[in-house]
Design a protein around this motif. Structure first.
Motif, PDB file in Angstrom:
ATOM      1  N   LEU A 127      10.847   3.288  -4.677  1.00 26.12           N
ATOM      2  CA  LEU A 127      10.219   2.481  -3.779  1.00 26.12           C
ATOM      3  C   LEU A 127      10.943   2.317  -2.470  1.00 26.12           C
ATOM      4  CD1 LEU A 127       9.263  -0.162  -6.472  1.00 26.12           C
ATOM      5  CD2 LEU A 127       7.703   1.672  -5.536  1.00 26.12           C
ATOM      6  N   LYS A 128       9.965   2.060  -1.363  1.00 28.46           N
ATOM      7  CA  LYS A 128      10.711   1.662  -0.021  1.00 28.46           C
ATOM      8  C   LYS A 128      10.786   0.313   0.143  1.00 28.46           C
ATOM      9  CE  LYS A 128       9.947   5.884   1.059  1.00 28.46           C
ATOM     10  NZ  LYS A 128      11.085   6.866   1.425  1.00 28.46           N
ATOM     11  N   GLN A 129      11.718  -0.082   1.088  1.00 29.99           N
ATOM     12  CA  GLN A 129      12.015  -1.376   1.398  1.00 29.99           C
ATOM     13  C   GLN A 129      10.757  -1.707   2.152  1.00 29.99           C
ATOM     14  OE1 GLN A 129      15.333  -3.002   0.980  1.00 29.99           O
ATOM     15  NE2 GLN A 129      14.958  -1.477  -0.350  1.00 29.99           N
ATOM     16  N   PRO A 130      10.670  -3.444   2.010  1.00 33.72           N
ATOM     17  CA  PRO A 130       9.560  -4.098   2.793  1.00 33.72           C
ATOM     18  C   PRO A 130       9.537  -3.712   4.338  1.00 33.72           C
ATOM     19  CG  PRO A 130      10.922  -5.475   1.512  1.00 33.72           C
ATOM     20  CD  PRO A 130      11.674  -4.330   1.376  1.00 33.72           C
ATOM     21  N   TYR A 131       8.237  -3.533   4.776  1.00 35.19           N
ATOM     22  CA  TYR A 131       7.944  -3.434   6.100  1.00 35.19           C
ATOM     23  C   TYR A 131       8.086  -4.847   6.616  1.00 35.19           C
ATOM     24  CZ  TYR A 131       6.194   1.500   5.950  1.00 35.19           C
ATOM     25  OH  TYR A 131       5.981   2.512   5.694  1.00 35.19           O
ATOM     26  N   ARG A 156       0.881  -1.226   0.054  1.00 39.72           N
ATOM     27  CA  ARG A 156      -0.046  -0.013   0.025  1.00 39.72           C
ATOM     28  C   ARG A 156       0.768   1.160  -0.082  1.00 39.72           C
ATOM     29  NH1 ARG A 156      -2.047  -3.748  -0.846  1.00 39.72           N
ATOM     30  NH2 ARG A 156      -1.841  -3.045  -2.778  1.00 39.72           N
ATOM     31  N   VAL A 157       2.033   1.223   0.785  1.00 39.60           N
ATOM     32  CA  VAL A 157       2.681   2.349   0.704  1.00 39.60           C
ATOM     33  C   VAL A 157       3.619   2.644  -0.719  1.00 39.60           C
ATOM     34  CG1 VAL A 157       5.165   3.208   1.788  1.00 39.60           C
ATOM     35  CG2 VAL A 157       3.210   2.319   3.337  1.00 39.60           C
ATOM     36  N   ASN A 158       3.821   1.588  -1.554  1.00 35.01           N
ATOM     37  CA  ASN A 158       4.459   1.596  -2.540  1.00 35.01           C
ATOM     38  C   ASN A 158       3.494   2.142  -3.620  1.00 35.01           C
ATOM     39  OD1 ASN A 158       7.425   1.216  -1.860  1.00 35.01           O
ATOM     40  ND2 ASN A 158       7.072  -1.000  -1.697  1.00 35.01           N
ATOM     41  N   GLU A 159       2.387   1.420  -3.325  1.00 34.20           N
ATOM     42  CA  GLU A 159       1.383   2.127  -4.341  1.00 34.20           C
ATOM     43  C   GLU A 159       1.127   3.329  -4.205  1.00 34.20           C
ATOM     44  OE1 GLU A 159      -3.252   0.361  -5.867  1.00 34.20           O
ATOM     45  OE2 GLU A 159      -2.354   0.148  -3.721  1.00 34.20           O
ATOM     46  N   GLU A 160       1.055   3.972  -3.090  1.00 37.27           N
ATOM     47  CA  GLU A 160       0.622   5.364  -3.084  1.00 37.27           C
ATOM     48  C   GLU A 160       1.644   6.368  -3.508  1.00 37.27           C
ATOM     49  OE1 GLU A 160      -0.923   8.967  -1.804  1.00 37.27           O
ATOM     50  OE2 GLU A 160      -1.844   6.775  -1.782  1.00 37.27           O
ATOM     51  N   ILE A 161       2.851   5.724  -3.237  1.00 40.95           N
ATOM     52  CA  ILE A 161       3.994   6.518  -3.977  1.00 40.95           C
ATOM     53  C   ILE A 161       3.996   6.641  -5.482  1.00 40.95           C
ATOM     54  CG2 ILE A 161       6.625   6.739  -4.215  1.00 40.95           C
ATOM     55  CD1 ILE A 161       6.784   5.533  -1.352  1.00 40.95           C
ATOM     56  N   SER A 209      -6.158  -4.825 -15.065  1.00 38.21           N
ATOM     57  CA  SER A 209      -5.589  -5.860 -14.023  1.00 38.21           C
ATOM     58  C   SER A 209      -6.876  -6.010 -12.900  1.00 38.21           C
ATOM     59  CB  SER A 209      -4.323  -5.260 -13.388  1.00 38.21           C
ATOM     60  OG  SER A 209      -3.957  -6.555 -12.520  1.00 38.21           O
ATOM     61  N   ALA A 210      -6.911  -7.380 -12.837  1.00 39.92           N
ATOM     62  CA  ALA A 210      -7.944  -7.678 -11.780  1.00 39.92           C
ATOM     63  C   ALA A 210      -7.305  -7.844 -10.562  1.00 39.92           C
ATOM     64  CB  ALA A 210      -8.603  -9.204 -12.043  1.00 39.92           C
ATOM     65  N   ASP A 211      -6.101  -7.814 -10.126  1.00 40.75           N
ATOM     66  CA  ASP A 211      -5.087  -8.158  -9.072  1.00 40.75           C
ATOM     67  C   ASP A 211      -4.906  -6.729  -8.637  1.00 40.75           C
ATOM     68  OD1 ASP A 211      -5.139 -10.744  -9.368  1.00 40.75           O
ATOM     69  OD2 ASP A 211      -3.421 -10.692 -10.696  1.00 40.75           O
ATOM     70  N   PRO A 212      -4.712  -6.563  -7.168  1.00 42.79           N
ATOM     71  CA  PRO A 212      -4.286  -5.433  -6.514  1.00 42.79           C
ATOM     72  C   PRO A 212      -2.722  -5.204  -6.669  1.00 42.79           C
ATOM     73  CG  PRO A 212      -5.683  -6.671  -5.073  1.00 42.79           C
ATOM     74  CD  PRO A 212      -5.455  -7.578  -6.188  1.00 42.79           C
ATOM     75  N   PHE A 213      -2.301  -4.085  -6.530  1.00 44.07           N
ATOM     76  CA  PHE A 213      -0.859  -3.703  -6.702  1.00 44.07           C
ATOM     77  C   PHE A 213      -0.084  -4.605  -5.696  1.00 44.07           C
ATOM     78  CE2 PHE A 213       3.057  -1.713  -5.289  1.00 44.07           C
ATOM     79  CZ  PHE A 213       3.641  -1.516  -6.341  1.00 44.07           C
ATOM     80  N   ASN A 214       1.122  -5.299  -6.162  1.00 43.54           N
ATOM     81  CA  ASN A 214       2.012  -5.993  -5.536  1.00 43.54           C
ATOM     82  C   ASN A 214       3.425  -5.563  -5.767  1.00 43.54           C
ATOM     83  OD1 ASN A 214       4.000  -8.578  -5.276  1.00 43.54           O
ATOM     84  ND2 ASN A 214       2.799  -8.677  -3.692  1.00 43.54           N
ATOM     85  N   THR A 215       4.091  -5.193  -4.668  1.00 41.82           N
ATOM     86  CA  THR A 215       5.417  -4.599  -5.070  1.00 41.82           C
ATOM     87  C   THR A 215       6.529  -5.612  -6.026  1.00 41.82           C
ATOM     88  OG1 THR A 215       5.505  -3.243  -3.094  1.00 41.82           O
ATOM     89  CG2 THR A 215       7.625  -3.318  -4.084  1.00 41.82           C
ATOM     90  N   ASP A 216       6.572  -6.805  -5.588  1.00 38.94           N
ATOM     91  CA  ASP A 216       7.528  -7.780  -6.281  1.00 38.94           C
ATOM     92  C   ASP A 216       6.826  -7.788  -7.891  1.00 38.94           C
ATOM     93  OD1 ASP A 216       9.174  -8.124  -4.268  1.00 38.94           O
ATOM     94  OD2 ASP A 216       7.834  -9.573  -3.393  1.00 38.94           O
TER      95      ASP A 216
END
Length: 534
Positions: free
Chosen positions: A264-268, A175-180, A209-216
């Protein structure tokens, strides 16, 4: 002649140094002489060096050396499970506060909104509010009210398992990376994404895309196309990009953000036990020129748990149980002003600026519990619990990740501790790791329940196994002894408690020094080799 102060001169020199570094970084290679960011010579892109800042909610923790277990001046339980040893913790980021109920409700709301028909997903994310039930206590009102009532919205979430806490960290990263990406225009902005919403408020998304955002998935180039790409995507300088299906727009051929762009931010994630103990002690507040003036047994100075300051003298500095039957003090003067938990921004933060690193709720750490962890540890970033994984490929030739039903990459246990040969990778054959014992497949912890050599150690003769996780900090229902950052206990990763919460951490990339003010620095002259090459 007008004199220039030494500070002005230093500023000018520093500006010159930074300028020369900047020119080199975005100008040309110091090893090949080839120009960077040139679409005519291959288009190799180099961004200006950036110091990645913390993600939302995080505070920078400058790392260093400390004596892990050193603040424990008495071992009341005679556990001897945190014997003193000197370690180094790398700089990292940590949540200013514990994760609160409103934070968790945001998570639940997102799940319900995006997976309205997936009752299992929502149910698995629900905290266990039944942890408040006690046979001989009237705590039933907390079962329904504690998580959802606005009176408790800024209280720490409890009833969350270690597994749920990790799932939250993964969700938060995305969610943080998607917002950025959406706010900067690299992805379609939220308003356009939900354009055409009906009167009932149901968003008519235009995304393909039917899928929500995923960083990887995004970083692997699998989250893009019409209805996904933003209006301000980066130019692709690769001359062959035009023929590889890269999306063109008004700017020409564009590409998604890469990890190399520093956007992008590193993973939480959950903090390691060493990180948590180091951050709780906050000895940086007592340090000058590498000398620690005073040690600590709590996240504050002194031997007591009461404030010594004139205006707050005698007030208790954390939320804990002072004695049997005393959870909050006397009516008319509630000393710690809390019966159960307290709001996440209560009391005085420690010298790193972290709230409630003692009391309020115990906090999960990432580590697997071992009573003798101190006998087998690395002195740099010590951590027990590594389970190395690889992302599964659905198309090996194209490097396409396989996704689960939630659009996340599927991860499989790593087959080796080193990079495989190409032939081994193609044949899906695991390389034999040099650290394997008696032919056992690669496993970071040979003393766990998967051990094929010695099968009678953990989970059989003791309650400790590979699902036992360390928690620290003490809670609203614990005595002052447990407020010491060096104390450690364990609980199974699928269990929850009304006294257990958590906070997230994030890896800091780049130079470890954070507090540079007043610290001497070496100046870096312009490279002679680079000057000669020009």
């Amino acid at each position: 002649m007008k004199r220039i102060s030494i500070y002005s001169l230093a500023a000018i020199m520093l500006l010159g140094i930074l300028s020369s570094c900047s020119k080199n970084k975005t100008g040309q290679s110091s090893k090949t002489g080839m120009a960077y960011n040139n679409k005519y010579n291959g288009g190799f892109e180099v961004n200006s060096k950036v110091k990645a800042g913390p993600g939302p909610g995080l505070i920078a923790i400058e790392g260093g050396t400390f004596v892990m277990g050193g603040s424990l001046n008495q071992d009341l339980g005679y556990e001897f499970d945190n014997v003193r040893r000197r370690v180094t913790v790398a700089s990292f980021y940590m949540d200013e506060t514990e994760v609160s109920n409103v934070d968790w409700l945001e998570y639940l709301y997102w799940i319900r909104r995006n997976y309205a028909n997936d009752a299992e997903y929502y149910y698995n994310a629900l905290p266990d509010t039944l942890v408040w039930r006690q046979p001989l206590s009237y705590n039933e009102p907390y079962v329904n009210n504690y998580l959802r009532h606005p009176a408790f919205q800024d209280y720490p979430v409890v009833g969350v398992t270690w597994e749920q806490a990790n799932a939250y960290c993964e969700w938060r990263t995305d969610r943080v990376n998607e917002e950025i990406l959406r706010s900067k225009g690299y992805l379609m902005d939220y308003k356009t994404l939900t354009a055409g919403a009906g009167k009932a408020g149901t968003a008519a998304t235009v995304s393909t895309s039917a899928d929500p955002f995923n960083t990887d998935i995004y970083l692997n180039g699998q989250y893009r196309g019409e209805g996904i790409d933003g209006k301000k995507m980066k130019k692709d300088l690769n001359p062959s990009a035009v023929t590889t299906g890269t999306t063109p727009n008004a700017k020409g051929v564009v590409r998604p953000v890469r990890l190399e762009d520093g956007v992008l931010k590193q993973p939480y994630r959950l903090p390691t036990e060493a990180e948590w103990e180091y951050a709780a002690l906050a000895l940086a507040g007592n340090t000058e020129y590498e000398n620690i003036a005073d040690g600590r047994i709590y996240p504050w100075n002194g031997l007591g748990v009461r404030s010594p300051k004139k205006r707050t003298q005698g007030m208790i500095l954390a939320n804990f149980k002072r004695g049997e039957g005393d959870n909050m003090g006397t009516g008319g003067y509630l000393n710690d002003k809390a019966d159960i938990t307290a709001p996440v921004r209560s009391y005085v933060p420690n010298d790193f600026g972290l709230y409630n690193m003692a009391g309020n709720v115990n906090e999960w750490t990432a580590d697997v519990y071992r009573k003798l962890s101190f006998e087998d540890f690395n002195d740099f970033n010590p951590f027990r619990g590594n389970e190395f994984v690889n992302k599964r490929l659905s198309d090996r030739d194209k490097g396409i990740y396989a996704k689960d039903k939630y659009g996340r990459p599927i991860k499989d246990p790593a087959k080796t501790g080193k990079k495989q040969k190409w032939s081994e990778l193609q044949n899906n054959a695991a390389a034999v790791d040099s650290s394997a014992i008696a032919g056992k497949p690669y496993n970071p912890d040979f003393r766990g329940h998967l051990d094929t050599v010695v099968t009678d150690l953990y989970g059989i003769t003791t309650l400790v196994n590979d699902r036992s996780r360390v928690y620290k900090g003490g809670s609203w229902n614990d005595r002052a002894y447990w407020l010491n950052p060096a104390t450690r206990r364990f609980m199974q990763q699928d269990e929850a408690s009304a006294e257990m919460g958590f906070r997230s951490a994030m890896t800091l990339v780049g130079a470890p020094e954070i507090m540079t003010k007043g610290k001497p620095q070496f100046s870096q002259p312009k490279s002679k080799a680079l000057s000669k090459s020009r």
